[in-house]
Write an enzyme that holds these catalytic residues in place. Structure first.
Site, short mmCIF file in Angstrom:
data_model
loop_
_atom_site.label_atom_id
_atom_site.label_comp_id
_atom_site.label_asym_id
_atom_site.label_seq_id
_atom_site.Cartn_x
_atom_site.Cartn_y
_atom_site.Cartn_z
N LYS A 156 0.83 -1.20 0.00
CA LYS A 156 0.00 0.00 0.00
C LYS A 156 0.87 1.26 0.00
O LYS A 156 2.10 1.18 0.20
CB LYS A 156 -0.92 -0.06 1.22
CG LYS A 156 -1.95 -1.20 1.15
CD LYS A 156 -2.77 -1.30 2.43
CE LYS A 156 -3.88 -2.34 2.32
NZ LYS A 156 -4.62 -2.47 3.61
N TYR A 184 -11.94 -2.93 -3.68
CA TYR A 184 -12.52 -3.10 -2.34
C TYR A 184 -14.05 -3.10 -2.37
O TYR A 184 -14.69 -2.78 -1.35
CB TYR A 184 -12.01 -2.00 -1.42
CG TYR A 184 -10.61 -2.26 -0.87
CD1 TYR A 184 -10.32 -3.43 -0.16
CD2 TYR A 184 -9.59 -1.34 -1.05
CE1 TYR A 184 -9.05 -3.67 0.36
CE2 TYR A 184 -8.30 -1.58 -0.54
CZ TYR A 184 -8.05 -2.74 0.16
OH TYR A 184 -6.80 -2.97 0.68
N ASN A 209 -1.74 -0.13 7.34
CA ASN A 209 -1.20 -1.47 7.63
C ASN A 209 -0.36 -2.06 6.49
O ASN A 209 -0.19 -3.26 6.39
CB ASN A 209 -2.32 -2.42 8.09
CG ASN A 209 -3.41 -2.61 7.05
OD1 ASN A 209 -3.35 -2.04 5.97
ND2 ASN A 209 -4.40 -3.43 7.38
N HIS A 230 -1.66 -5.49 1.43
CA HIS A 230 -2.90 -6.25 1.17
C HIS A 230 -2.52 -7.63 0.65
O HIS A 230 -1.56 -7.78 -0.10
CB HIS A 230 -3.73 -5.54 0.09
CG HIS A 230 -4.78 -6.42 -0.52
ND1 HIS A 230 -6.03 -6.58 0.05
CD2 HIS A 230 -4.77 -7.23 -1.61
CE1 HIS A 230 -6.74 -7.44 -0.67
NE2 HIS A 230 -6.00 -7.84 -1.69
N GLU A 234 -8.74 -10.89 -8.13
CA GLU A 234 -7.85 -9.74 -7.96
C GLU A 234 -6.71 -9.77 -8.97
O GLU A 234 -6.31 -8.73 -9.50
CB GLU A 234 -7.32 -9.70 -6.52
CG GLU A 234 -8.42 -9.33 -5.53
CD GLU A 234 -8.02 -9.38 -4.07
OE1 GLU A 234 -8.88 -9.09 -3.22
OE2 GLU A 234 -6.85 -9.72 -3.75
N1 UDP Z 1 -9.66 -1.29 7.40
C1 UDP Z 1 -9.82 -0.16 8.15
N2 UDP Z 1 -10.62 -0.21 9.27
C2 UDP Z 1 -11.25 -1.35 9.65
C3 UDP Z 1 -11.09 -2.51 8.87
C4 UDP Z 1 -10.28 -2.45 7.75
O1 UDP Z 1 -9.26 0.89 7.83
O2 UDP Z 1 -11.96 -1.34 10.68
C5 UDP Z 1 -8.80 -1.26 6.21
C6 UDP Z 1 -7.45 -1.92 6.45
O3 UDP Z 1 -6.44 -1.14 5.79
C7 UDP Z 1 -7.62 -3.26 5.79
C8 UDP Z 1 -8.54 -2.93 4.62
O4 UDP Z 1 -9.43 -1.95 5.15
O5 UDP Z 1 -6.38 -3.82 5.40
C9 UDP Z 1 -9.33 -4.08 4.06
O6 UDP Z 1 -10.05 -4.69 5.11
P1 UDP Z 1 -10.10 -6.27 5.23
O7 UDP Z 1 -11.13 -6.61 6.26
O8 UDP Z 1 -10.25 -6.89 3.88
O9 UDP Z 1 -8.66 -6.61 5.86
P2 UDP Z 1 -7.39 -7.34 5.21
O10 UDP Z 1 -7.90 -8.40 4.27
O11 UDP Z 1 -6.59 -6.28 4.50
O12 UDP Z 1 -6.64 -7.91 6.38
MG MG Z 2 -9.27 -8.24 2.73
#
Ligand code: UDP
Ligand code: MG
Length: 148
Positions: free
Chosen positions: A9, A49, A112, A115, A126
């Site tokens: 990211k 997303y 974080n 992805h 994807e």
């Molecule tokens: N995210 C966020 N707040 C939340 C949950 C997710 O900002 O409460 C962001 C975070 O950067 C995350 C992304 O949205 O990586 C996608 O969410 P997902 O649940 O798919 O998590 P991931 O698969 O990236 O672990």
């Molecule tokens: Mg995810």
């Protein structure tokens, strides 16, 4: 063999973590099959997303992803989707174990750094979205030293 989509990211790129992150997947034994730096358009980020469009953090997430270039990758290997997620760590870095990318390199959920696809079907979608041009075909000569 199984493939997954991984994206560094904008914060990961800005913080100079590209080499560190690629190194972790390489050293594990996964094969790099696609790699490019991209400035993501808003509509593309929303598509990537789309499953999260109803979430309260969606708008902020899209702003985050379009805030600078990202590094898009395809990694290949046995169980790479699940193992890739383990290497990456829990979504919230506060809950990510030390030794994982997010556990070692990030603090906040909205920064974080990386992805990774969460399922084989998600990875297929994807990879098709991010690499419509296809990926390079190559075989790693170390294969018999990594797989029995
Ligand atoms: N995210 C966020 N707040 C939340 C949950 C997710 O900002 O409460 C962001 C975070 O950067 C995350 C992304 O949205 O990586 C996608 O969410 P997902 O649940 O798919 O998590 P991931 O698969 O990236 O672990
Ligand atoms: Mg995810």
């Amino acid at each position: 063999m199984e493939q997954t989509f991984v994206m560094i990211k904008p914060d990961g790129v800005q913080r100079g973590l590209v080499g560190e992150i690629i190194g972790r997947f390489e050293k594990k034994g996964f094969y790099l099959k696609g790699l490019k730096m991209v400035n993501v358009e808003r509509s593309f980020a929303e598509k990537h997303y789309a499953d999260l469009s109803a979430k309260p953090f969606f708008a902020g997430l899209v702003e985050y992803i379009i805030s600078g270039p990202v590094v898009a990758m395809v990694w290949e290997g046995k169980s790479v989707v699940l193992t890739g997620r383990k290497i990456i760590g829990a979504t919230n870095p506060a809950d990510s174990a030390p030794g994982t990318i997010r556990g070692d390199l990030a603090i906040e959920i909205g920064r974080n750094v990386i992805h990774g696809s969460d399922s084989i079907e998600g990875a297929r979608k994807e990879i098709a979205l991010w690499f419509p041009e296809g990926i390079v075909e190559w075989q790693n000569s170390l294969h018999p030293w990594i797989y029995e």
